[in-house]
Design an enzyme around this catalytic site. Structure first.
Site, PDB file in Angstrom:
ATOM      1  N   GLN A 265      -9.335  -4.906   1.005  1.00  0.00           N
ATOM      2  CA  GLN A 265     -10.339  -3.962   0.509  1.00  0.00           C
ATOM      3  C   GLN A 265     -11.045  -4.534  -0.721  1.00  0.00           C
ATOM      4  OE1 GLN A 265      -8.540  -0.431  -1.120  1.00  0.00           O
ATOM      5  NE2 GLN A 265     -10.364   0.824  -0.834  1.00  0.00           N
ATOM      6  N   GLY A 266     -12.368  -4.559  -0.716  1.00  0.00           N
ATOM      7  CA  GLY A 266     -13.131  -5.098  -1.845  1.00  0.00           C
ATOM      8  C   GLY A 266     -13.964  -4.027  -2.529  1.00  0.00           C
TER       9      GLY A 266
ATOM     10  N   SER B  55      -5.741  -6.476  -2.917  1.00  0.00           N
ATOM     11  CA  SER B  55      -4.378  -6.571  -2.394  1.00  0.00           C
ATOM     12  C   SER B  55      -4.388  -7.376  -1.108  1.00  0.00           C
ATOM     13  CB  SER B  55      -3.811  -5.185  -2.076  1.00  0.00           C
ATOM     14  OG  SER B  55      -4.048  -4.315  -3.133  1.00  0.00           O
TER      15      SER B  55
ATOM     16  N   GLU C 125      -6.988   7.752   2.431  1.00  0.00           N
ATOM     17  CA  GLU C 125      -6.168   7.145   1.381  1.00  0.00           C
ATOM     18  C   GLU C 125      -5.068   8.072   0.909  1.00  0.00           C
ATOM     19  OE1 GLU C 125      -8.350   3.719  -1.215  1.00  0.00           O
ATOM     20  OE2 GLU C 125      -8.239   5.729  -2.006  1.00  0.00           O
TER      21      GLU C 125
END
Lengths: 393, 383
Positions: free
Chosen positions: A126-127, A161, A245
């Site tokens: 994830q960016g 991550s 999330e």
């Protein structure tokens, strides 16, 4: 209202439990039994085993590869994975980008990406965050300029991550620098392994492991077909992820696993003439933690049940990450207290402290991140204050 | 697994809420604080006519044979306006032992008038040295012909000052500390040798301080088997604890709502104080605990009916601890956020605070339930 399981559900639990036991390869089973640290390759090995069984993404719609299980079966399945200490499947692919592509992706994108997300052939990261865009995510500066049928991307993402393992990264980038904050952002998919100008640099956390990376983009050219949703509408796409999330990163099930560990270790820990678990003071502290976890679990079940019935998540869903992350930290704090002098140990040989305790000091440090990532506790509180309680400001 | 209310339950909840708002707003408790009974027989009768006092009892005695989720709806709504009628003392603690242990004749004789709202009951089990554990009961029941004579003292009996009939726990055998030997007797409120005083509670309710001096009861007064009442008592007290959590959730939700409203209307430094982040985050902490109280009220309401005693006890204890920690925190923070007005007797928030303390005390406090949870074989067996 009813919390009980039907005979069919009880039989389903037996089936799942038996299958998990039989499906674990020997090395994964050994680590599951001793609380060992799973290497990424082992986690992905387990991912592929779940995929072959058709159980990697139970919560996805059936036509996209989900199982069609109802809320009770999904809960039973998760409980059994936790009970077995199976490797935890990271959230980025299965819980984040997958459901998001199902909701916002084009047919081409779904056909191109979803099968490989399920199979584990392509792994995702994830960016979002940048060095100067943390809690204030909309301040992100990584820019994507349009050049023909490509984006040209420059900038830096951080806290990526598992960036070192990933094949793809889903990114928020600024496509309209003149627009106000949230308005000029787009959501793009980038081949992190094969795109020239993309560099991934892992860094150590306080947990002593390279859990995060910095990701640099220097004139990286990305085809415009990798845009998800409309141009400049990336914020809308990203916001939908918040819902996923909350389930994926609450840590409530993992806290349950740690509580079981606490009971086992407190029974195995001798203090002269008695066991630690025999001390009412310590036993009560585990009980108090278990009670708090049980309350959070009930809130989580209510949330899952509501979504099962096609309802928007109720207010209880917004507390899951906030409370779950605190409980996860507290469970490791109690673990450190349980270990006494052993809690000082830092990645030593297997004979120094009992094997099930080996990773606890590292996790105790790393888990300070849980109240920071995915929207810090303070940001969560701001959101609840504004959108649920309707407070001014 | 299902968390939806049935259509009947949704209608029940709505009708109770409307009734409570209209017929018993919190100003009624405020006025009745000065009354030595503290509640009104006319209102009790109306609640009976609505069928609410018969929710947990079988149809044979005029009840509706409902689940405790139905009771949750009643208690939660009563909590929102602090309705003072003794549902926990009279229906839950007073009525359930008769329902669980009484024979058909006993149930008909004492539950029918309760369900109709014509009479009220109470459970006399707390003594000066029992704290929350019934096995320390010392009150004696000595054989006297076909019946018994009861002697001892009971404190803080919920509705004990007003009940027409009392269920009294006394020892027909064994010594304090033993579970065996405790029996339950139905005792008339006017019985010779029964001396009772109304003592004041901080929540505006009154409680019975009861002395029994050779109170004679007949064989028909014994509920269930002689000396075997401890498990019944423990089960009834779990229902009492679950009831406290359900009413407590209603109170927590109301205190949260009142506080959020205050934050939106009170101005200081030229702005609504709800704009201050420090206060917002306290309000969110209250919101989190309130949601957890609701989740645990649901858990307790469902599992208190579980036939497996360990499952019942662990769920109820967990829920009671949530109210005693989270509910308490909500009550404290709501006073803090109201500022000075929150500690005046004139403002209602203090009435809710006081009732929260009472609910956190009756049928076991945080320490009692944490220890009970931790000491249960089910705790260490759970994997």
């Amino acid at each position: 209202m009813d919390l009980s399981y039907t005979p069919e559900e009880v039989a389903f639990r037996e089936e799942v439990r038996a299958w998990i036991t039989g499906a674990m390869p020997p090395e994964i089973r050994r680590k599951a039994e001793t609380g060992g640290y799973f290497e990424h390759a082992e986690t992905m090995q387990w991912h592929r085993i779940l995929h072959e069984k058709g159980w990697i993404a139970p919560h996805w719609p059936k036509e996209y590869g989900g199982t069609g299980w109802d809320v009770a079966r999904q809960s039973i399945f998760q409980e059994e994975l936790v009970r077995a200490n199976a490797p935890t499947i990271p959230p980025f692919a299965i819980y984040m980008i997958g459901p998001l592509l199902i909701q916002f992706g084009s047919d081409e994108q779904k056909q191109r990406f979803l099968p490989k997300i399920l199979s584990g052939d392509e792994y995702w990261c994830q960016g979002y965050s940048e060095p100067n865009a943390g809690s204030d995510l909309a301040a992100l500066q990584t820019k994507a300029e349009i050049d023909g049928d490509h984006f040209v991307i420059n900038g830096q993402k951080t806290w990526t991550s598992h960036g070192q393992y990933a094949d793809w990264i889903f990114c928020l980038v600024r496509t309209d620098p003149s627009a106000k904050k949230q308005a000029g952002i787009s959501f793009v998919l980038i081949d992190i392994k094969n795109t020239p100008g993309v560099k991934v640099v892992p860094f150590l956390t306080t947990g002593g492991l390279p859990s995060f990376c910095d990701t640099y983009f220097e004139d990286a050219r990305v085809p415009m077909e990798n845009l998800v949703g409309e141009l400049h509408q990336g914020w809308t796409v990203a916001k939908a992820l918040l819902g996923y999330e909350r389930f994926a990163i609450s840590g409530i099930n993992e806290t349950g696993r740690m509580i079981r560990w606490l009971k086992e270790q407190a029974a195995a820990t001798r203090v002269g003439d008695h066991r630690l678990i025999d001390e009412p003071g310590f036993r009560n502290r585990i009980a108090a933690l278990e009670i708090r976890q049980r309350a959070a679990l009930m809130a989580q079940l209510r949330t899952v049940a509501a979504s099962q019935h096609g309802k928007a998540p109720g207010p209880e869903s917004s507390i899951l990450k906030l409370r779950g992350s605190e409980l996860f930290q507290q469970s490791y704090e109690l673990g450190m207290e349980l270990m006494a002098y052993n809690s000082i140990s830092w990645f030593n040989d297997d004979d120094v402290i009992p094997a099930p305790q080996h990773m606890v000091p590292s996790n105790f440090n790393y888990l300070r991140a849980t109240t920071i990532y995915g929207g810090s506790s303070e940001i969560q509180k701001n959101i609840i204050a504004k959108w649920i309680l309707g407070l001014p400001g | 697994m299902n968390f939806e209310l049935t259509q009947d339950q949704q209608m029940l909840a709505e009708s109770i809420r409307q009734f409570v708002r209209k017929e018993s707003p919190v100003s009624r408790l405020r006025a009745l604080r000065k009354d030595e009974r503290g509640w009104e027989p006319a209102m009790w009768k109306r609640m009976g006519e609505q069928g609410w006092l018969g929710i947990p009892f079988p149809e044979e005695v005029g009840g509706i044979g409902g689940t405790f989720v139905d009771m949750m709806l009643l208690l939660e709504a009563m909590g929102t306006q602090l309705v003072p009628e003794p549902v926990i003392g009279s229906v839950v603690l007073g009525g359930l032992p008769i329902s669980f242990a009484g024979n058909a004749e006993q149930q008909r004789r004492w539950l029918e008038p309760l369900v109709a709202g014509e009479r009220s009951l109470a459970l006399a089990h707390i003594e000066r040295e029992t704290r929350y554990s019934p096995q320390w009961i010392a009150t004696r029941a000595n054989r006297d012909g076909a019946g018994w004579k009861l002697s001892g003292e009971k404190i803080f009996v919920l509705n004990g000052h007003a009940a027409d009939t009392l269920v009294v726990a006394a020892r027909t055998g064994g010594a304090p500390g033993e579970s065996k030997g405790i029996s339950l007797f139905v005792v008339d409120g006017d019985a010779a040798g029964l001396h009772r005083r109304a003592v004041k509670g901080m929540d505006g309710h009154h409680y019975g301080l009861i002395r029994l001096e050779n109170v004679a009861v007949g064989a028909e007064a014994l509920l269930g088997a002689e000396g075997e009442a401890c498990p019944v008592l423990e089960r009834v007290l779990d229902y009492g604890a679950a009831a406290a959590v359900c009413e407590g959730y209603g109170i927590a939700q109301t205190m949260l709502d009142m506080t959020v409203e205050y934050l939106k209307t009170r101005k200081q430094f030229g702005v609504f104080i709800g704009a201050f982040q420090g206060l917002q985050h306290r309000a969110v902490d209250m919101f989190v605990e309130t949601e957890l109280c609701r989740s645990m009220a649901i858990l307790a309401a469902i599992e208190v009916d579980n036939a497996e005693p360990h499952v019942r006890a662990q769920a109820v204890s967990a829920a009671k601890v949530q109210l005693a920690t989270g509910g308490k925190q909500v009550s404290q923070q709501s006073i803090q956020l109201h500022g000075g007005i929150g500690v005046t007797d004139e403002h209602d928030i203090g009435l809710y605070f006081k009732r929260m303390h009472v609910l956190n005390t009756i049928c076991g406090d945080e320490r009692h339930h944490t220890s009970r949870y931790a000491d249960s074989p089910a705790f260490l067996a759970a994997r």
